[in-house]
Design a protein around this motif. Sequence first.
Motif, PDB file in Angstrom:
ATOM      1  N   VAL A  91       9.324   9.542  -4.317  1.00  0.00           N
ATOM      2  CA  VAL A  91       9.051   8.561  -3.274  1.00  0.00           C
ATOM      3  C   VAL A  91       8.477   7.315  -3.949  1.00  0.00           C
ATOM      4  N   ALA A  92       9.029   6.150  -3.646  1.00  0.00           N
ATOM      5  CA  ALA A  92       8.598   4.922  -4.292  1.00  0.00           C
ATOM      6  C   ALA A  92       7.216   4.505  -3.797  1.00  0.00           C
ATOM      7  N   ASP A  93       6.341   4.195  -4.735  1.00  0.00           N
ATOM      8  CA  ASP A  93       4.998   3.709  -4.440  1.00  0.00           C
ATOM      9  C   ASP A  93       4.970   2.193  -4.628  1.00  0.00           C
ATOM     10  N   LEU A  94       4.067   1.545  -3.937  1.00  0.00           N
ATOM     11  CA  LEU A  94       4.008   0.085  -3.890  1.00  0.00           C
ATOM     12  C   LEU A  94       2.767  -0.422  -4.607  1.00  0.00           C
ATOM     13  N   VAL A  95       2.947  -1.434  -5.452  1.00  0.00           N
ATOM     14  CA  VAL A  95       1.831  -2.145  -6.065  1.00  0.00           C
ATOM     15  C   VAL A  95       1.965  -3.614  -5.689  1.00  0.00           C
ATOM     16  N   VAL A  96       0.888  -4.172  -5.172  1.00  0.00           N
ATOM     17  CA  VAL A  96       0.874  -5.536  -4.666  1.00  0.00           C
ATOM     18  C   VAL A  96      -0.043  -6.382  -5.535  1.00  0.00           C
ATOM     19  N   ASN A  97       0.462  -7.539  -5.960  1.00  0.00           N
ATOM     20  CA  ASN A  97      -0.337  -8.493  -6.714  1.00  0.00           C
ATOM     21  C   ASN A  97      -1.028  -9.414  -5.716  1.00  0.00           C
ATOM     22  N   ARG A  98      -2.358  -9.314  -5.622  1.00  0.00           N
ATOM     23  CA  ARG A  98      -3.142 -10.119  -4.684  1.00  0.00           C
ATOM     24  C   ARG A  98      -3.708 -11.378  -5.323  1.00  0.00           C
ATOM     25  N   GLY A  99      -3.181 -11.764  -6.486  1.00  0.00           N
ATOM     26  CA  GLY A  99      -3.702 -12.956  -7.136  1.00  0.00           C
ATOM     27  C   GLY A  99      -5.140 -12.758  -7.598  1.00  0.00           C
ATOM     28  N   PRO A 100      -6.053 -13.675  -7.266  1.00  0.00           N
ATOM     29  CA  PRO A 100      -7.453 -13.536  -7.704  1.00  0.00           C
ATOM     30  C   PRO A 100      -8.123 -12.256  -7.220  1.00  0.00           C
ATOM     31  N   ALA A 101      -7.586 -11.632  -6.171  1.00  0.00           N
ATOM     32  CA  ALA A 101      -8.177 -10.392  -5.656  1.00  0.00           C
ATOM     33  C   ALA A 101      -7.702  -9.158  -6.424  1.00  0.00           C
ATOM     34  N   ARG A 105      24.788  -9.923   7.869  1.00  0.00           N
ATOM     35  CA  ARG A 105      23.914  -9.286   8.849  1.00  0.00           C
ATOM     36  C   ARG A 105      22.590 -10.036   8.865  1.00  0.00           C
ATOM     37  N   HIS A 106      22.148 -10.430  10.052  1.00  0.00           N
ATOM     38  CA  HIS A 106      20.876 -11.134  10.203  1.00  0.00           C
ATOM     39  C   HIS A 106      19.764 -10.096  10.341  1.00  0.00           C
ATOM     40  N   LEU A 107      18.824 -10.083   9.386  1.00  0.00           N
ATOM     41  CA  LEU A 107      17.771  -9.069   9.395  1.00  0.00           C
ATOM     42  C   LEU A 107      16.520  -9.546  10.129  1.00  0.00           C
ATOM     43  N   HIS A 108      16.139 -10.823   9.954  1.00  0.00           N
ATOM     44  CA  HIS A 108      14.919 -11.320  10.596  1.00  0.00           C
ATOM     45  C   HIS A 108      14.969 -12.840  10.652  1.00  0.00           C
ATOM     46  N   ASP A 109      14.293 -13.391  11.682  1.00  0.00           N
ATOM     47  CA  ASP A 109      14.270 -14.847  11.836  1.00  0.00           C
ATOM     48  C   ASP A 109      13.395 -15.521  10.792  1.00  0.00           C
ATOM     49  N   ARG A 110      12.413 -14.811  10.269  1.00  0.00           N
ATOM     50  CA  ARG A 110      11.516 -15.392   9.264  1.00  0.00           C
ATOM     51  C   ARG A 110      12.111 -15.245   7.859  1.00  0.00           C
ATOM     52  N   PRO A 111      11.885 -16.232   6.990  1.00  0.00           N
ATOM     53  CA  PRO A 111      12.207 -16.044   5.573  1.00  0.00           C
ATOM     54  C   PRO A 111      11.109 -15.200   4.911  1.00  0.00           C
ATOM     55  N   VAL A 112      11.411 -14.620   3.766  1.00  0.00           N
ATOM     56  CA  VAL A 112      10.420 -13.820   3.039  1.00  0.00           C
ATOM     57  C   VAL A 112      10.070 -14.507   1.722  1.00  0.00           C
ATOM     58  N   ARG A 113       8.826 -14.289   1.281  1.00  0.00           N
ATOM     59  CA  ARG A 113       8.353 -14.846   0.001  1.00  0.00           C
ATOM     60  C   ARG A 113       8.625 -13.897  -1.153  1.00  0.00           C
ATOM     61  N   HIS A 114       8.440 -12.592  -0.919  1.00  0.00           N
ATOM     62  CA  HIS A 114       8.686 -11.564  -1.927  1.00  0.00           C
ATOM     63  C   HIS A 114       9.304 -10.359  -1.230  1.00  0.00           C
ATOM     64  N   ALA A 115      10.126  -9.612  -1.947  1.00  0.00           N
ATOM     65  CA  ALA A 115      10.769  -8.438  -1.360  1.00  0.00           C
ATOM     66  C   ALA A 115      11.091  -7.434  -2.463  1.00  0.00           C
ATOM     67  N   VAL A 116      10.984  -6.144  -2.144  1.00  0.00           N
ATOM     68  CA  VAL A 116      11.376  -5.066  -3.050  1.00  0.00           C
ATOM     69  C   VAL A 116      12.073  -3.988  -2.231  1.00  0.00           C
ATOM     70  N   ALA A 117      12.906  -3.185  -2.896  1.00  0.00           N
ATOM     71  CA  ALA A 117      13.667  -2.135  -2.221  1.00  0.00           C
ATOM     72  C   ALA A 117      13.524  -0.827  -2.978  1.00  0.00           C
ATOM     73  N   GLY A 118      13.464   0.266  -2.219  1.00  0.00           N
ATOM     74  CA  GLY A 118      13.375   1.602  -2.797  1.00  0.00           C
ATOM     75  C   GLY A 118      13.239   2.617  -1.687  1.00  0.00           C
ATOM     76  N   HIS A 119      13.015   3.864  -2.044  1.00  0.00           N
ATOM     77  CA  HIS A 119      12.920   4.932  -1.048  1.00  0.00           C
ATOM     78  C   HIS A 119      11.448   5.236  -0.782  1.00  0.00           C
ATOM     79  N   ARG A 120      10.937   4.673   0.300  1.00  0.00           N
ATOM     80  CA  ARG A 120       9.517   4.753   0.610  1.00  0.00           C
ATOM     81  C   ARG A 120       9.162   5.952   1.486  1.00  0.00           C
ATOM     82  N   ASP A 121      10.148   6.527   2.193  1.00  0.00           N
ATOM     83  CA  ASP A 121       9.818   7.579   3.151  1.00  0.00           C
ATOM     84  C   ASP A 121      10.338   8.949   2.731  1.00  0.00           C
ATOM     85  N   GLY A 122      10.947   9.045   1.542  1.00  0.00           N
ATOM     86  CA  GLY A 122      11.425  10.331   1.056  1.00  0.00           C
ATOM     87  C   GLY A 122      12.680  10.813   1.725  1.00  0.00           C
ATOM     88  N   GLN A 123      13.311   9.991   2.564  1.00  0.00           N
ATOM     89  CA  GLN A 123      14.535  10.410   3.269  1.00  0.00           C
ATOM     90  C   GLN A 123      15.768   9.814   2.600  1.00  0.00           C
TER      91      GLN A 123
END
Length: 744
Positions: free
Chosen positions: A488-498, A726-744
């Motif tokens: 299952v893919a785990d997520l690491v987020v870069n929070r900048g100064p945090a 295919r239109h996924l969302h009205d908002r643009p995204v700043r960062h995005a990653v893909a993988g299997h997060r739910d084990g399915q």
Amino acid sequence: MSPGHSAVWLVCGLALFARVPHAAPEAALDDDFAAVCRSAFALAQGAYQTPVSVDLPAFDAPGDGNKGGLGLVYEEYLKITARQPLFDDSTLWVRSRPRGGVERFPLDLWYTPAVGAAYRSRPYRADDFDYSSPVIAPPLPTPVPSAAGVLTALEIGRRLAESKRWPQVMYLGGNAYGRLSGLTSVFGSSLRLAAFAVGGAEVKPRLTRIYVRALPDARLALFGVIESAPFTGCVQALVTPGLASRMQVSLKFYPRPGAAVAPAARVSPLAISSMFWKGEAATPADPADEAHDADQFLVCGQGAVGIEGLVPAHHELPDQFRRFDAAPCFGLMQRDRAPAHYGAYAIAGYPRRASFWVDELQSDQPFSINLYTHGTTYEGEDNVVAYVAFRDALPPTFTAAAGTRFSYTLTATLAPPPVGAEVAPVPAAETPPRPAATLMSAAARRADLVLDFGSAGLWQWLNDTQWSQLSETASDGLVLGDLDGDAVADLVVNRGPAGLQRWLNQGAGDAFEPRAARQLLSGDLDGDGRAEVLADFGAGGLAVRKHNTGWEVIPAPPGGVPPTNLALGDLDGDQQADLVADVGPAGLWALLHQLNGTVWVKLHSAATEGLLIADIDGDGLGNLVANRGADGVWISRDQRWERLHPGSPKHMAAGDFDGNGRLDLAFDLGGDGLWLWMNDGVWSRVDTMSAELLLTVDLDGNGADDLLLSQGAAGTNVWMNNQTWRHLHDRPVRHAVAGHRDGQ
């Protein structure tokens, strides 16, 4: 349709691949091959002269194979060193070796440093060698006896880019045995240039004469004469050292008229001998004591045989032969490269032993591909032989231009079999399960998304059906990787100064690191099936962190400044991600794994504005794609840099957009729009709009990758199956990653 023109330039620095599109001077080498074939044909007209070799107990291999007594074991023989190389042009080196150990038969050696230059004989000279190593015990007698005063073998090495390491990549002896490896692998199985009656009353041919010619582009041409009682032969080998070293071999064989041979005995134009001493099933209570050069034999289109169980450590099974029909390719592969499985023999380097992949097999006579195995009580014995055998006796020949022809290409590689080998698994015996593959594949099921919508926070899109918010705050970057080995893919987020924050599976986010990271990547750097996090902490340097451990500092690349661009990918096929760093004025460098650690090697002098690594040609070795700004987009393939486009793309991505099992490339060319470069060389335009982000994702789980784009006011859209939007969302995204997060 193409958005630009392409050009081909030579690689400056490390040869990433050994497959080179050859032109001249190969045509000029025909005369060399014809000359050794005339010699071989002339020898076939007479009776075989059995070589006379005087026993030298101090120099020859001890009968019991034990070190400490009289005679040279392999480790002692290697300590007889050449004081001067036969050839050294600061990229390639060639050395000769004297008699010692199992090398007893003299080799008539000739060489020339250039195309068109005449060959010069290289006789044995005692002063050329140092016999005084303290490792040799008891010491060898001085002066060297006249019977030991012969050359018996060749060694070939290549400088590892601009590093100070000059690894050996080839060994070839007068007994017609050779070894081949890549620049970051080690010797494993042995190549035999010819054999006769394998597994029976075997006759082992000799390589009696060899000519060495240096070629442009860090290559060598070898020409030799092979002799045995039933036949003679001539051989040409074009050798290209690289991360995957390559030999293009052509042979001719001439039967000796009237030679007495067994009716069923057949000539083998190629044999690969391998040691299989111990597999996991031999001692299931100790999972760390495997010892073998290779663990799988496969023939293209016909099947794969697991060697485990075919060759027990003792003679519990009789000799076994398996015959396959002629095929264009086969391999004797080391598939298990987990270091933990070889812990008891760590010094032997089994995880990095080169596999042998043989392709482009051609002959004017019918042949079969075979596997011969037998048990052994000695761990140093080769007891697996993969070989080609002519189905019929050699036909009589009356001129040197005739003769039975055979050719092939041999690649020594850490990579698995190439994509397209079309091997259906047919295991001969059950084997214990292995860890999961080192890199997750998004092609087998629907991928999940983690998207940074800026002021709207972090969200995940699970199984193409469900939105859920992870955080209300934006990020400075995201990476996904299976940190804990649960698929299952785990997520690491870069929070900048945090600092850095981590989400394991679907749990809550927790603090991972207080420091800010300039760049963040993830990949399996040690081949254990778990992803590591790699961070560029600027003045704090580069560091890597495994699950539930602290940070380990990575040696800084040469140049003295923090890298501007980083990329992770497997360049040499060892199932461990290599790090590529752009160090600005210092150029482009790769941190490659070797048996005794890692080493930085220079790939190119040019700086870049973007990097990615993807196996475009399906050979198991990653290709490096570099955006060099005003100089365009370049890709390293076949030991050359090829310019794909003269422009500088805003973004690049790799994915299998047509579902054929091989990766393609996507480029955002700004005002020129979005383009796909398919691995067959065809360009196609997807859209006239530019994007703020590109991401490869198999959103519908059909095995063909889709392309996600963030397009400003047009929102976030996906180009599905290289066919529809295919239109996924009205908002643009700043960062995005893909993988299997739910084990399915």
